[in-house]
Scaffold this active site. Structure first.
Site, short mmCIF file in Angstrom:
data_model
loop_
_atom_site.label_atom_id
_atom_site.label_comp_id
_atom_site.label_asym_id
_atom_site.label_seq_id
_atom_site.Cartn_x
_atom_site.Cartn_y
_atom_site.Cartn_z
N GLY A 6 0.70 -1.15 0.01
CA GLY A 6 0.03 0.01 0.07
C GLY A 6 0.91 1.33 -0.06
O GLY A 6 0.22 2.42 0.23
N ASP B 179 -10.44 -0.07 -14.35
CA ASP B 179 -10.16 0.40 -12.99
C ASP B 179 -9.34 1.81 -13.17
O ASP B 179 -9.38 2.38 -12.04
CB ASP B 179 -9.70 -0.55 -12.00
CG ASP B 179 -8.21 -1.04 -12.48
OD1 ASP B 179 -8.19 -1.52 -13.65
OD2 ASP B 179 -7.06 -0.73 -12.07
N ASN B 180 -8.90 2.14 -14.14
CA ASN B 180 -8.01 3.39 -14.20
C ASN B 180 -9.00 4.40 -14.97
O ASN B 180 -8.16 5.30 -15.43
CB ASN B 180 -6.83 3.15 -14.71
CG ASN B 180 -5.93 2.32 -13.82
OD1 ASN B 180 -6.14 2.46 -12.62
ND2 ASN B 180 -4.74 1.61 -14.23
#
Ligand code: AMP
Ligand code: MG
Length: 507
Positions: free
Chosen positions: A133, A267-268
Site C-alpha cells: 500500500g 479500473d483506471n
C-alpha cells in the site's frame, strides 16, 4: 485561509452507498460493498516536499506541515476509506481490485463544488492484496508533476495538492526482474470531484449485486451529474452518454499533446472523463503511434499511443454493459457507444483544426492528416518540436523544421516539401497561427525531464521539480529563459534509460 480541521468535510460516498462492516486494513474480499473504512498508516517522519499553491488556494488551505498529508493525523469530519472496485486489466476481467494504496480522507465542500482529497501511498487497505500500500518518491513525483502539467495543458485530469516523503524506505523491484532495492517512500495527496471509476460499477454487476449497483449509480448521478434523472432508463442513458462524451474529449486531448496513459484498464478510467492514475505513462518524443511506455504491455502494445481512442470505446462498452442489469430497455445502450464514436471524431477534427491551423476543417482534409501521420513516421521526428515549429512557419520549407529531426542527415525532404506545399495551399498561405500556438504546446513533461527531477529529488534536491513545475504551468508560452534547457529533443542518454523509455506498473 484555514487548516484541515476548519474545512467543511462531507462523506457522501460513505453515507449513501453500502460499505464493509469490518474496519481496518487486512486484505480481504468484500462482496456487496463500495468501500471499507481504513486508517492511513502513520509515517515515521513526514516532510512536505511539494505543495500546489493553486490547489491550496482553491481549497482555502494554508500550506501545512506533513502530518495530515503524511497520514499521521485524521481531523474531525474526515472518515478515511478505501474504495472497492473491479476492473478489466489488459482486456481480462480481474474481479476485485480496489484502492490498494489509496485512502480518501473525505470531501471538502467549497462554494461552487465539492472536491475529494485522497492520499496515495499511505499504507495497507483491504484491497492491497499482496502488496504494502505504499508508494515511492519516483512514482509520486511523476504523478504530482504530470497531473499538474496536464491541467495546465488543458487536459481533463485529477489534480495534485502535495507530495510528502514518509521518512521510510520502501523496497521495490522496479522492472520486476529480480533486483529489489530500497527507495524513498512518499505520499501524494490528489484531488478530484470523485475517484469513482468504470470498475466501481463493474464489480457489483460481476457479483450479481444489483442492489449495490443501483445505490452506487443513484449516488453518482445525484451528486456528480445532478442534471440527469435518477431511477430510470432515460437518466441512466443520459449519464452514460455524458461519460462517453467526456472520455472521448479527454482522449482526443491525450492525442493532441502526445500523452500515452500506459494502463487504460477499466479500473483506471474515471467516470468524470478525467485522466486518473498516473503510473507507467509517457510522452511521445519520436512520433511513433506504436509506442507504449509500459514494459508490462511491451509485447501486445494494447495501450500504445495510436490505440488509445479504440481502447476508450472498448472501456465505454464495458461500463455500459455493467449498467445493463438496471435497464428496462438494454438496446438503448448501443446509442452510448455510437455517441462515443461520433464525439471522438468531432473532437479529433477539432484537434486537427487546431494543430494545423485550418479554421474550417472538414472530412475532405482527412487525407492531409493521413499523409502527415505517415511522413511523421518515416524517420525519427520529435512530435512536440515539429508541431510547435510548424505553428510559426513562414514558408512551406522543411529546412526550417530541421530541429524536429533526430538525424538531420536523413530527412525525407521531397516528401515533406510536397506535404507542406499542400497544407500551405489549403490554408491560403496563412494558417491560423494563434490557434496552432494554443493547440501545440512548447513544453511537456518529457520522460527524461521527469527523470532528471527524480534523480535530484532522491538526493533531497527538489529544485528541478520546482523548476519543471513552474515551466509546465505555462506550456504554451515561449518562456525564452527555459528555451535552451527544456525545448529539446530527447538526449541520447535517455534513449534506453529505465524511467525514460521503460516503465513498469511497480510503484
Ligand atoms: P494500477 O493499475 O497501477 O492502478 O493498480 C492496479 C491495482 O493494484 C489497484 O487495485 C491498486 O490499488 C493496486 N496496487 C498498486 N500498487 C500497489 C501497492 N503498492 N500496494 C497495494 N496495492 C497496490
Ligand atoms: Mg489504478
Amino acid at each position: 485561509m484555514a487548516d484541515f480541521s476548519s474545512l467543511k468535510w462531507l462523506n457522501r460516498f460513505i453515507d449513501e452507498t453500502p460499505g464493509d462492516l469490518k474496519v481496518g486494513g487486512t486484505s480481504r474480499q468484500v462482496p456487496g460493498a463500495c468501500w471499507s473504512l481504513v486508517k492511513p498508516t502513520v509515517s515515521p517522519n513526514p516532510e512536505l516536499k511539494l505543495w500546489s499553491e493553486e490547489m491550496g488556494k482553491r481549497l482555502q488551505l494554508e500550506k501545512p506541515d506533513g502530518l495530515v498529508l503524511g497520514g499521521n493525523e485524521v481531523v474531525e469530519g474526515m472518515k478515511p476509506y478505501s474504495q472497492r472496485y473491479g476492473g478489466h486489466q489488459f482486456g481480462n476481467w480481474a474481479h476485485q481490485l480496489g484502492d490498494g494504496r489509496a485512502i480518501t480522507l473525505g470531501e471538502v465542500e467549497l462554494s461552487d463544488e465539492v472536491l475529494e482529497l485522497q492520499l496515495k501511498g499511505s499504507g495497507v487497505t483491504p484491497y492491497s492484496r499482496f502488496s504494502d500500500g505504499k508508494a515511492v518518491l519516483r512514482s509520486s513525483i511523476r504523478e504530482f508533476l504530470c497531473s499538474e502539467a496536464m491541467f495546465h495543458l488543458g487536459v481533463p485530469t485529477t489534480r495534485a495538492l502535495s507530495l510528502v516523503t514518509t521518512g521510510e524506505m520502501v523496497v521495490r523491484d522496479m522492472l520486476y526482474d529480480g533486483n529489489p532495492a530500497p527507495e524513498i517512500g512518499a505520499i501524494v495527496c490528489r484531488v478530484a470531484p470523485s475517484f469513482i471509476r468504470f470498475g466501481s460499477f463493474q464489480i457489483h454487476t460481476a457479483d450479481g449485486n444489483h442492489d449495490t449497483l443501483e445505490k452506487l449509480l443513484n449516488h453518482t448521478i445525484k451528486n456528480h451529474f445532478p442534471k440527469h434523472k435518477v431511477d430510470c432508463d432515460e437518466g441512466r442513458i443520459a449519464w452514460l452518454t455524458d461519460v462517453a462524451e467526456q472520455t472521448a474529449i479527454m482522449i482526443s486531448h491525450w492525442m493532441r499533446v502526445g500523452f500515452v496513459h500506459g494502463v487504460m484498464n477499466t479500473d483506471n478510467m474515471s467516470i468524470h472523463g478525467i485522466t486518473i492514475d498516473y503510473g507507467p505513462y509517457g510522452w511521445l518524443e519520436d512520433y511513433d503511434p506504436n509506442w507504449t511506455p509500459n514494459t508490462t504491455d511491451a509485447s501486445r502494445r494494447r495501450y500504445r499511443y495510436g490505440n488509445q481512442p479504440q481502447i476508450g470505446a472498448w472501456n465505454i462498452a464495458r461500463l455500459a454493459e455493467s449498467i445493463a442489469p438496471l435497464m428496462d430497455d438494454v438496446e438503448l445502450l448501443y446509442g452510448v457507444l455510437e455517441h462515443y464514436d461520433t464525439k471522438y471524431i468531432e473532437s479529433q477534427n477539432s484537434m486537427w483544426s487546431g494543430k494545423l491551423g485550418i479554421d474550417d476543417f472538414s472530412e475532405s482534409d482527412e487525407s492531409l492528416v493521413v499523409e502527415l501521420n505517415s511522413i511523421l513516421q518515416e524517420v525519427e521526428t520529435d512530435m512536440t518540436i515539429f508541431f510547435r515549429l510548424l505553428s510559426s512557419l513562414e514558408k512551406p520549407d522543411i529546412s526550417l523544421l530541421v530541429d524536429a529531426f533526430y538525424n538531420p542527415d536523413n530527412i525525407p525532404t521531397e516528401k515533406w516539401n510536397d506535404w507542406l506545399a499542400k497544407w500551405w495551399k489549403r490554408v491560403d498561405e496563412s494558417p491560423n497561427q494563434e490557434k496552432m500556438m494554443a493547440a501545440n504546446p512548447k513544453y511537456v513533461l518529457r520522460n527524461w525531464m521527469a527523470q532528471l527531477a527524480i534523480d535530484a529529488a532522491e538526493k533531497d534536491d527538489y529544485s528541478i521539480c520546482e523548476e519543471l513545475y513552474k515551466l509546465l504551468k505555462n506550456p504554451y508560452d515561449e518562456q525564452l529563459e527555459f528555451h535552451e534547457k527544456w525545448f529539446k529533443k530527447r538526449p541520447e542518454w535517455a534513449r534506453h534509460r529505465v524511467g525514460c523509455s521503460m516503465l513498469s506498473c511497480s510503484s
